[in-house]
Design a protein around this motif. Structure first.
Motif, short mmCIF file in Angstrom:
data_model
loop_
_atom_site.label_atom_id
_atom_site.label_comp_id
_atom_site.label_asym_id
_atom_site.label_seq_id
_atom_site.Cartn_x
_atom_site.Cartn_y
_atom_site.Cartn_z
N TYR A 177 -39.58 -32.92 -59.16
CA TYR A 177 -39.73 -31.51 -59.63
C TYR A 177 -39.84 -30.48 -58.50
O TYR A 177 -39.21 -29.58 -58.63
CB TYR A 177 -40.69 -31.29 -60.68
CG TYR A 177 -40.99 -30.09 -61.29
CD1 TYR A 177 -40.03 -29.69 -62.37
CD2 TYR A 177 -41.76 -29.06 -60.92
CE1 TYR A 177 -40.26 -28.32 -63.01
CE2 TYR A 177 -41.95 -27.83 -61.22
CZ TYR A 177 -41.21 -27.33 -62.44
OH TYR A 177 -41.54 -26.30 -62.96
N LEU A 178 -40.86 -30.89 -57.64
CA LEU A 178 -40.86 -30.22 -56.58
C LEU A 178 -39.79 -29.65 -55.73
O LEU A 178 -39.57 -28.54 -55.07
CB LEU A 178 -42.20 -30.36 -55.63
CG LEU A 178 -43.67 -30.65 -56.30
CD1 LEU A 178 -44.65 -31.51 -55.33
CD2 LEU A 178 -44.15 -29.23 -56.70
N ASN A 179 -39.07 -30.81 -55.33
CA ASN A 179 -37.90 -30.59 -54.53
C ASN A 179 -36.90 -29.89 -55.57
O ASN A 179 -36.17 -28.85 -54.94
CB ASN A 179 -37.25 -31.94 -54.34
CG ASN A 179 -37.73 -32.54 -53.02
OD1 ASN A 179 -37.26 -32.14 -52.02
ND2 ASN A 179 -38.82 -33.31 -53.28
N ASP A 180 -36.47 -30.36 -56.88
CA ASP A 180 -35.49 -29.59 -57.40
C ASP A 180 -35.78 -28.22 -57.97
O ASP A 180 -34.78 -27.42 -57.93
CB ASP A 180 -34.98 -30.62 -58.70
CG ASP A 180 -34.50 -31.82 -58.24
OD1 ASP A 180 -34.10 -32.15 -56.96
OD2 ASP A 180 -34.13 -32.96 -58.91
N LYS A 181 -36.73 -28.17 -58.53
CA LYS A 181 -37.15 -26.77 -59.07
C LYS A 181 -37.64 -25.80 -58.56
O LYS A 181 -37.60 -24.49 -58.48
CB LYS A 181 -38.09 -27.07 -60.41
CG LYS A 181 -37.39 -27.82 -61.47
CD LYS A 181 -35.78 -27.62 -62.03
CE LYS A 181 -35.53 -28.55 -62.75
NZ LYS A 181 -34.05 -28.08 -63.44
N CYS A 182 -38.51 -26.12 -57.37
CA CYS A 182 -39.38 -25.39 -56.48
C CYS A 182 -38.92 -25.30 -55.13
O CYS A 182 -39.46 -24.55 -54.47
CB CYS A 182 -41.00 -25.69 -56.60
SG CYS A 182 -41.66 -26.03 -58.31
N SER A 183 -37.98 -25.98 -54.77
CA SER A 183 -37.37 -26.16 -53.40
C SER A 183 -38.34 -26.35 -52.40
O SER A 183 -38.51 -25.86 -51.49
CB SER A 183 -36.49 -24.92 -53.05
OG SER A 183 -35.45 -24.96 -53.87
N ILE A 184 -39.53 -27.26 -52.80
CA ILE A 184 -40.47 -27.53 -51.86
C ILE A 184 -40.19 -28.93 -51.09
O ILE A 184 -39.90 -30.08 -51.65
CB ILE A 184 -41.96 -27.71 -52.54
CG1 ILE A 184 -42.17 -26.35 -53.01
CG2 ILE A 184 -42.91 -28.28 -51.73
CD1 ILE A 184 -43.55 -26.42 -53.74
N GLY A 185 -40.30 -28.96 -49.64
CA GLY A 185 -39.92 -30.23 -49.03
C GLY A 185 -40.87 -31.27 -48.99
O GLY A 185 -41.67 -31.39 -48.06
N VAL A 186 -40.95 -32.01 -50.13
CA VAL A 186 -41.79 -33.14 -50.19
C VAL A 186 -41.06 -34.50 -50.58
O VAL A 186 -40.04 -34.51 -51.47
CB VAL A 186 -42.91 -32.93 -51.17
CG1 VAL A 186 -42.47 -32.64 -52.67
CG2 VAL A 186 -44.03 -34.13 -51.21
N ASN A 187 -41.35 -35.54 -49.92
CA ASN A 187 -40.57 -36.87 -50.31
C ASN A 187 -41.34 -38.04 -49.98
O ASN A 187 -42.58 -37.67 -49.79
CB ASN A 187 -39.43 -36.91 -48.98
CG ASN A 187 -38.22 -37.66 -49.61
OD1 ASN A 187 -38.45 -38.51 -50.60
ND2 ASN A 187 -37.06 -37.79 -48.86
N ALA A 188 -40.94 -39.16 -50.56
CA ALA A 188 -41.77 -40.43 -50.51
C ALA A 188 -40.79 -41.38 -49.77
O ALA A 188 -39.78 -41.52 -50.27
CB ALA A 188 -42.11 -40.86 -52.07
N VAL A 189 -41.37 -42.35 -49.20
CA VAL A 189 -40.68 -43.52 -48.40
C VAL A 189 -41.55 -44.66 -48.88
O VAL A 189 -42.72 -44.84 -48.80
CB VAL A 189 -40.57 -43.29 -46.92
CG1 VAL A 189 -41.75 -43.07 -46.19
CG2 VAL A 189 -39.59 -44.54 -46.27
N PHE A 190 -40.68 -45.59 -49.20
CA PHE A 190 -41.41 -46.96 -49.58
C PHE A 190 -41.32 -47.83 -48.72
O PHE A 190 -39.90 -48.16 -48.12
CB PHE A 190 -40.78 -47.21 -51.20
CG PHE A 190 -40.93 -46.28 -51.98
CD1 PHE A 190 -42.25 -46.06 -52.87
CD2 PHE A 190 -40.07 -45.41 -52.54
CE1 PHE A 190 -42.50 -45.01 -53.55
CE2 PHE A 190 -39.99 -44.34 -53.48
CZ PHE A 190 -41.31 -44.13 -53.97
N PHE A 191 -42.26 -48.70 -48.44
CA PHE A 191 -41.99 -49.96 -47.74
C PHE A 191 -42.51 -51.23 -48.27
O PHE A 191 -43.37 -51.27 -48.98
CB PHE A 191 -43.03 -49.74 -46.53
CG PHE A 191 -42.41 -48.69 -45.04
CD1 PHE A 191 -41.53 -49.23 -44.45
CD2 PHE A 191 -42.94 -47.64 -45.32
CE1 PHE A 191 -41.11 -48.26 -43.40
CE2 PHE A 191 -42.37 -46.63 -44.46
CZ PHE A 191 -41.55 -46.95 -43.45
N SER A 192 -41.74 -52.33 -48.04
CA SER A 192 -42.04 -53.61 -48.52
C SER A 192 -41.85 -54.63 -47.36
O SER A 192 -41.22 -54.33 -46.20
CB SER A 192 -41.07 -54.16 -49.40
OG SER A 192 -41.24 -53.31 -50.67
#
Length: 354
Positions: A160-175
């Motif tokens: 939502y923050l990316n699509d609607k608010c254009s805020i640059g927050v992301n997640a990266v997953f590690f295994s």
């Protein structure tokens, strides 16, 4: 939807490698600290356990070639929602930092962790090939959450923050996968990192863009040839999406002022056509000095891309304009909004009678 990782060992029949729990997320932080390219090869690490003005520590702090600051926060013992809130809180603090504070953060980091480049400018030049500029450093910021997994609600918040608010927050997953005595680290981004870069939060409103594009041409003996570009009418970039993606901003009729990093400004051109890959631009009749990668040999992400242009004015590299006060940036194409860019365009117009 949760991101799932899997690695199979190839043999007579595929053998799935078992995953193992990361016992201590400090181990993951240590791996990223030793090689930030685990997250992004186009980032420079400038801080670790950065002490904020409100008594908390940012796990990792990085910067990209455009000057955008990246807050990297590991989930550790925090709940998924807490780690997102924490990252946003840290970003709000980063937003207030002047460039001299960024320089000091790097100085403290280099001294504490015995980094070879002791000054921020030295490290930035070594990584990106250009000197940092006052206007660009901390001109925007991004947030990256590092975790083994996040709950569905937190993933919806990030989307939502990316699509609607254009805020640059992301997640990266590690295994982590086990294969005998060997362990392997697997990474997956929740959102294409290029989208997060586009949503990077602007720290301060710059002046209006003057309509003139800046272009960086990476001329080198074993890659792109500036004389090829002059002869056949093109600007190009490649070697990774970070470098080539900005070419897609250009449309026919745009004007681009072209700079060769560490050399100077060498021309101004009008865009004739939209971007196209090497496969569709280079043909057998061209006598080229440079080397250019096709999609067939390098894949779409690392191939070179070309924008056909008409040179309004161009000079050999030996006559490049390199003066104090001219704008410089590592982005292949940029729309600068700084007073220095107005000065640069006006100065080049004066010198080249454009």
């Amino acid at each position: 939807m949760a991101v799932q990782h899997g690695i199979w060992k190839i043999g007579d029949s595929p053998q799935a490698l078992p995953t193992i729990k990361i016992d201590n997320e400090l181990l993951l932080e240590e791996q990223i600290f030793k090689d930030i390219s685990i997250l992004n090869s186009n980032w420079l690490l400038i801080g670790r356990q950065v002490f904020t003005d409100f008594g908390k520590y940012i796990d990792l702090l990085a910067i990209d070639a455009s000057g955008s600051i990246i807050v990297v926060e590991l989930k550790k013992h925090k709940t998924p929602r807490d780690v997102v809130a924490q990252a946003i809180d840290y970003a709000a603090w980063v937003e207030t930092l002047p460039s001299e504070r960024i320089v000091q953060i790097y100085k403290d980091y280099a001294e504490r962790w015995n980094v070879s480049e002791k000054s921020f400018s030295e490290a930035f030049c070594a990584k990106f090939g250009v000197a940092p500029t006052e206007d660009d450093v901390n001109s925007s910021h991004q947030m990256v959450i590092v975790a083994a997994e996040l709950d569905a609600s937190t993933e919806r918040i990030i989307t939502y923050l990316n699509d609607k608010c254009s805020i640059g927050v992301n997640a990266v997953f590690f295994s982590v996968f086990q294969d005998g005595d060997n362990q392997y680290l697997s990474r997956a981004w929740m959102i294409d990192p290029a989208e997060t870069e586009e949503h990077a939060v602007q720290v301060a409103q710059k002046q209006d863009w003057n309509g003139e594009f800046y272009g960086s041409f990476g001329a080198s003996p074993d890659a792109y040839s500036w004389e090829d570009a002059r002869k056949y009418g093109f600007i190009c970039a490649g070697g990774g999406r970070w470098y080539s993606k900005t070419l897609f901003m250009l449309e026919p009729g745009n004007r681009v002022w072209v700079n060769i990093p560490k050399t100077g400004y060498v021309g101004v051109c009008e865009v004739l056509e939209r971007v196209k890959p090497t496969d569709d631009f280079i043909h057998a009749s061209m006598e080229l000095d440079g080397s250019y990668k096709t999609i067939e040999e390098a894949g779409e992400d690392r191939a070179d891309y070309f924008v056909p242009v008409r040179w309004i004015y161009d000079v050999p590299q030996s006559q490049a304009v390199n003066e104090i006060g001219l704008f410089g940036n590592q982005n292949s194409i940029a729309r600068p909004r700084t007073p220095k860019w107005d000065y640069t365009v006006n100065r080049l117009k004066e010198l080249w009678k454009v």
